[in-house]
Scaffold this motif. Structure first.
Motif, PDB file in Angstrom:
ATOM      1  N   ALA A  50       0.830  -1.203   0.000  1.00 40.21           N
ATOM      2  CA  ALA A  50       0.000   0.000   0.000  1.00 40.21           C
ATOM      3  C   ALA A  50       0.868   1.258   0.000  1.00 40.21           C
ATOM      4  CB  ALA A  50      -0.930  -0.006   1.206  1.00 40.21           C
ATOM      5  N   LEU A  51       1.972   1.214   0.740  1.00 42.44           N
ATOM      6  CA  LEU A  51       2.887   2.353   0.776  1.00 42.44           C
ATOM      7  C   LEU A  51       3.511   2.593  -0.592  1.00 42.44           C
ATOM      8  CD1 LEU A  51       4.468   4.494   2.428  1.00 42.44           C
ATOM      9  CD2 LEU A  51       6.189   2.723   2.850  1.00 42.44           C
ATOM     10  N   VAL A  52       3.901   1.532  -1.252  1.00 45.31           N
ATOM     11  CA  VAL A  52       4.538   1.664  -2.576  1.00 45.31           C
ATOM     12  C   VAL A  52       3.591   2.324  -3.576  1.00 45.31           C
ATOM     13  CG1 VAL A  52       5.414   0.362  -4.558  1.00 45.31           C
ATOM     14  CG2 VAL A  52       6.169  -0.222  -2.250  1.00 45.31           C
ATOM     15  N   VAL A  53       2.330   1.882  -3.606  1.00 44.65           N
ATOM     16  CA  VAL A  53       1.413   2.459  -4.593  1.00 44.65           C
ATOM     17  C   VAL A  53       1.046   3.904  -4.217  1.00 44.65           C
ATOM     18  CG1 VAL A  53       0.513   0.235  -5.353  1.00 44.65           C
ATOM     19  CG2 VAL A  53      -0.641   1.455  -3.507  1.00 44.65           C
ATOM     20  N   ALA A  54       1.011   4.229  -2.931  1.00 42.38           N
ATOM     21  CA  ALA A  54       0.761   5.614  -2.532  1.00 42.38           C
ATOM     22  C   ALA A  54       1.922   6.509  -2.967  1.00 42.38           C
ATOM     23  CB  ALA A  54       0.549   5.711  -1.022  1.00 42.38           C
ATOM     24  N   CYS A  55       3.148   6.000  -2.834  1.00 50.06           N
ATOM     25  CA  CYS A  55       4.320   6.751  -3.309  1.00 50.06           C
ATOM     26  C   CYS A  55       4.274   6.919  -4.831  1.00 50.06           C
ATOM     27  CB  CYS A  55       5.606   6.041  -2.904  1.00 50.06           C
ATOM     28  SG  CYS A  55       5.986   6.102  -1.140  1.00 50.06           S
ATOM     29  N   GLN A  56       3.820   5.891  -5.526  1.00 51.82           N
ATOM     30  CA  GLN A  56       3.699   5.991  -6.982  1.00 51.82           C
ATOM     31  C   GLN A  56       2.695   7.072  -7.359  1.00 51.82           C
ATOM     32  OE1 GLN A  56       5.511   4.083  -9.375  1.00 51.82           O
ATOM     33  NE2 GLN A  56       4.682   5.735 -10.661  1.00 51.82           N
ATOM     34  N   ALA A  57       1.617   7.181  -6.589  1.00 52.95           N
ATOM     35  CA  ALA A  57       0.628   8.223  -6.842  1.00 52.95           C
ATOM     36  C   ALA A  57       1.237   9.612  -6.654  1.00 52.95           C
ATOM     37  CB  ALA A  57      -0.576   8.043  -5.921  1.00 52.95           C
ATOM     38  N   CYS A  58       2.061   9.770  -5.627  1.00 54.15           N
ATOM     39  CA  CYS A  58       2.733  11.054  -5.417  1.00 54.15           C
ATOM     40  C   CYS A  58       3.624  11.399  -6.601  1.00 54.15           C
ATOM     41  CB  CYS A  58       3.554  11.012  -4.130  1.00 54.15           C
ATOM     42  SG  CYS A  58       2.582  10.933  -2.607  1.00 54.15           S
ATOM     43  N   HIS A  59       4.342  10.413  -7.088  1.00 55.25           N
ATOM     44  CA  HIS A  59       5.200  10.602  -8.262  1.00 55.25           C
ATOM     45  C   HIS A  59       4.377  11.022  -9.474  1.00 55.25           C
ATOM     46  CE1 HIS A  59       6.791   8.859 -12.054  1.00 55.25           C
ATOM     47  NE2 HIS A  59       7.967   9.283 -11.616  1.00 55.25           N
ATOM     48  N   ASP A  60       3.302  10.297  -9.741  1.00 53.12           N
ATOM     49  CA  ASP A  60       2.485  10.564 -10.930  1.00 53.12           C
ATOM     50  C   ASP A  60       1.818  11.935 -10.851  1.00 53.12           C
ATOM     51  OD1 ASP A  60       3.221   8.032 -11.701  1.00 53.12           O
ATOM     52  OD2 ASP A  60       1.289   7.104 -11.214  1.00 53.12           O
ATOM     53  N   ALA A  61       1.319  12.287  -9.667  1.00 52.17           N
ATOM     54  CA  ALA A  61       0.635  13.567  -9.513  1.00 52.17           C
ATOM     55  C   ALA A  61       1.614  14.736  -9.615  1.00 52.17           C
ATOM     56  CB  ALA A  61      -0.098  13.615  -8.177  1.00 52.17           C
ATOM     57  N   ALA A  62       2.795  14.593  -9.025  1.00 49.31           N
ATOM     58  CA  ALA A  62       3.783  15.674  -9.091  1.00 49.31           C
ATOM     59  C   ALA A  62       4.146  15.984 -10.539  1.00 49.31           C
ATOM     60  CB  ALA A  62       5.022  15.303  -8.290  1.00 49.31           C
ATOM     61  N   LEU A  63       4.276  14.956 -11.359  1.00 46.82           N
ATOM     62  CA  LEU A  63       4.589  15.174 -12.768  1.00 46.82           C
ATOM     63  C   LEU A  63       3.395  15.766 -13.518  1.00 46.82           C
ATOM     64  CD1 LEU A  63       6.609  11.941 -13.648  1.00 46.82           C
ATOM     65  CD2 LEU A  63       7.487  14.239 -13.195  1.00 46.82           C
ATOM     66  N   ALA A  64       2.200  15.264 -13.231  1.00 47.95           N
ATOM     67  CA  ALA A  64       1.015  15.735 -13.948  1.00 47.95           C
ATOM     68  C   ALA A  64       0.713  17.199 -13.638  1.00 47.95           C
ATOM     69  CB  ALA A  64      -0.190  14.863 -13.604  1.00 47.95           C
ATOM     70  N   PHE A  65       0.811  17.580 -12.363  1.00 43.78           N
ATOM     71  CA  PHE A  65       0.498  18.954 -11.960  1.00 43.78           C
ATOM     72  C   PHE A  65       1.724  19.873 -12.040  1.00 43.78           C
ATOM     73  CE2 PHE A  65      -2.836  16.603  -9.537  1.00 43.78           C
ATOM     74  CZ  PHE A  65      -3.951  17.237 -10.078  1.00 43.78           C
ATOM     75  N   ARG A  66       2.913  19.288 -12.225  1.00 43.09           N
ATOM     76  CA  ARG A  66       4.177  20.043 -12.246  1.00 43.09           C
ATOM     77  C   ARG A  66       4.360  20.790 -10.921  1.00 43.09           C
ATOM     78  NH1 ARG A  66       6.482  19.934 -17.107  1.00 43.09           N
ATOM     79  NH2 ARG A  66       7.810  21.732 -16.631  1.00 43.09           N
ATOM     80  N   THR A  67       4.069  20.071  -9.835  1.00 38.80           N
ATOM     81  CA  THR A  67       4.217  20.613  -8.479  1.00 38.80           C
ATOM     82  C   THR A  67       5.191  19.714  -7.719  1.00 38.80           C
ATOM     83  OG1 THR A  67       2.193  19.392  -7.904  1.00 38.80           O
ATOM     84  CG2 THR A  67       1.978  21.751  -8.326  1.00 38.80           C
ATOM     85  N   PRO A  68       6.427  20.144  -7.502  1.00 38.08           N
ATOM     86  CA  PRO A  68       7.430  19.269  -6.890  1.00 38.08           C
ATOM     87  C   PRO A  68       7.208  19.057  -5.405  1.00 38.08           C
ATOM     88  CG  PRO A  68       8.305  21.476  -7.175  1.00 38.08           C
ATOM     89  CD  PRO A  68       6.967  21.473  -7.846  1.00 38.08           C
ATOM     90  N   PHE A  69       7.601  17.892  -4.930  1.00 43.56           N
ATOM     91  CA  PHE A  69       7.686  17.640  -3.492  1.00 43.56           C
ATOM     92  C   PHE A  69       9.026  18.180  -3.004  1.00 43.56           C
ATOM     93  CE2 PHE A  69       4.300  14.697  -4.412  1.00 43.56           C
ATOM     94  CZ  PHE A  69       3.550  14.670  -3.241  1.00 43.56           C
ATOM     95  N   ILE A  70       8.984  19.138  -2.077  1.00 45.71           N
ATOM     96  CA  ILE A  70      10.216  19.779  -1.621  1.00 45.71           C
ATOM     97  C   ILE A  70      10.660  19.273  -0.251  1.00 45.71           C
ATOM     98  CG2 ILE A  70       9.859  21.849  -3.005  1.00 45.71           C
ATOM     99  CD1 ILE A  70       8.845  23.223  -0.453  1.00 45.71           C
ATOM    100  N   SER A  71       9.790  18.552   0.430  1.00 44.67           N
ATOM    101  CA  SER A  71      10.155  17.983   1.724  1.00 44.67           C
ATOM    102  C   SER A  71       9.072  17.000   2.146  1.00 44.67           C
ATOM    103  CB  SER A  71      10.318  19.084   2.782  1.00 44.67           C
ATOM    104  OG  SER A  71      10.803  18.542   4.005  1.00 44.67           O
TER     105      SER A  71
END
Length: 236
Positions: A50-71
């Protein structure tokens, strides 16, 4: 949502955090994200998956919205064994925070309804998906059709709504999230000390959608905007 679909749960958190930025007058080009994972012990294969797929969602959304995770931060061992040997685990939980820079904070928009006679417009599609909703939880049900974030549509819609707000065409804006449209409208109207006549037939939704789905469904990527009648043609 986390129990039913941890991938969509993470996307919902990001979608909602970004909509809160858009609603006050921010824009995606000056926005960044932070994550805070709170998870049961990840030595359990199901929890780790479950953690892995949630992290994948963060990756996919950051690219789609062009909003980086900074911390971000994590706490990945949130469980307890009672004296009787019963294992208690927290639900899969991901807190998403969004921060943005506005050129003029004096132009920020608030969510309270401003004046009688204005229009309240629902922006974004309402789908017949009640899985994981507060509405079903109150009826001691879970459901199976989880609302889904469309990463192709959401960024385009966010930019459109952001443009409407920054152009001064919107008097109030609110995200439509937990509790659905009914709760979003109630929050806007209570805050403004006003009432409203609501026409569900005009809401963007599939034909034949039930009233409870339209009122309490938690489809993502939706806004409620207050617009003066004179500005309606420009917004529509």
């Amino acid at each position: 949502l986390g129990d039913l679909d941890p991938y969509q749960m993470a996307l919902h958190g990001i979608d909602e955090a970004l909509r809160n930025i858009i609603c006050v007058g921010g824009n995606l080009s000056r926005t960044a994200l932070l994550d805070n994972f709170c998870w049961p012990k990840c030595t359990d294969p199901q929890n780790l998956g479950a953690l892995v797929v949630a992290c994948q969602a963060c990756h996919d959304a950051a690219l789609a919205f062009r909003t980086p995770f900074i911390s971000g931060k994590d706490s990945l061992s949130n469980e307890f064994i009672t004296q009787e040997g019963r294992r208690i685990q927290i639900p899969y939980t991901l807190l998403i925070s969004a921060i943005s820079i506005m050129k003029d904070a004096g132009k920020a928009v608030t969510m309270d309804a401003k004046a009688a006679g204005n229009y309240l417009l629902v922006i974004g599609q309402s789908q017949p998906e009640l899985g994981g909703s507060r509405y079903l939880q109150l009826h001691e049900q879970v459901g199976c059709r989880v609302p889904r974030v469309d990463l192709a549509t959401a960024p385009r819609l966010f930019h459109v709504v952001s443009g409407l707000i920054t152009s001064g065409l919107v008097r109030a804006a609110h995200d439509c999230s937990e509790g659905g449209l009914a709760v979003a409208l109630a929050e806007m109207l209570f805050a403004g000390g006003l009432g409203a006549a609501v026409d569900l037939a005009g809401q963007p939704a599939p034909a034949g959608a039930a009233d409870d789905t339209l009122l309490f469904g938690e489809s993502p990527t939706r806004f409620v905007l207050e617009v003066e009648p004179a500005n309606f043609p420009a917004v529509a």
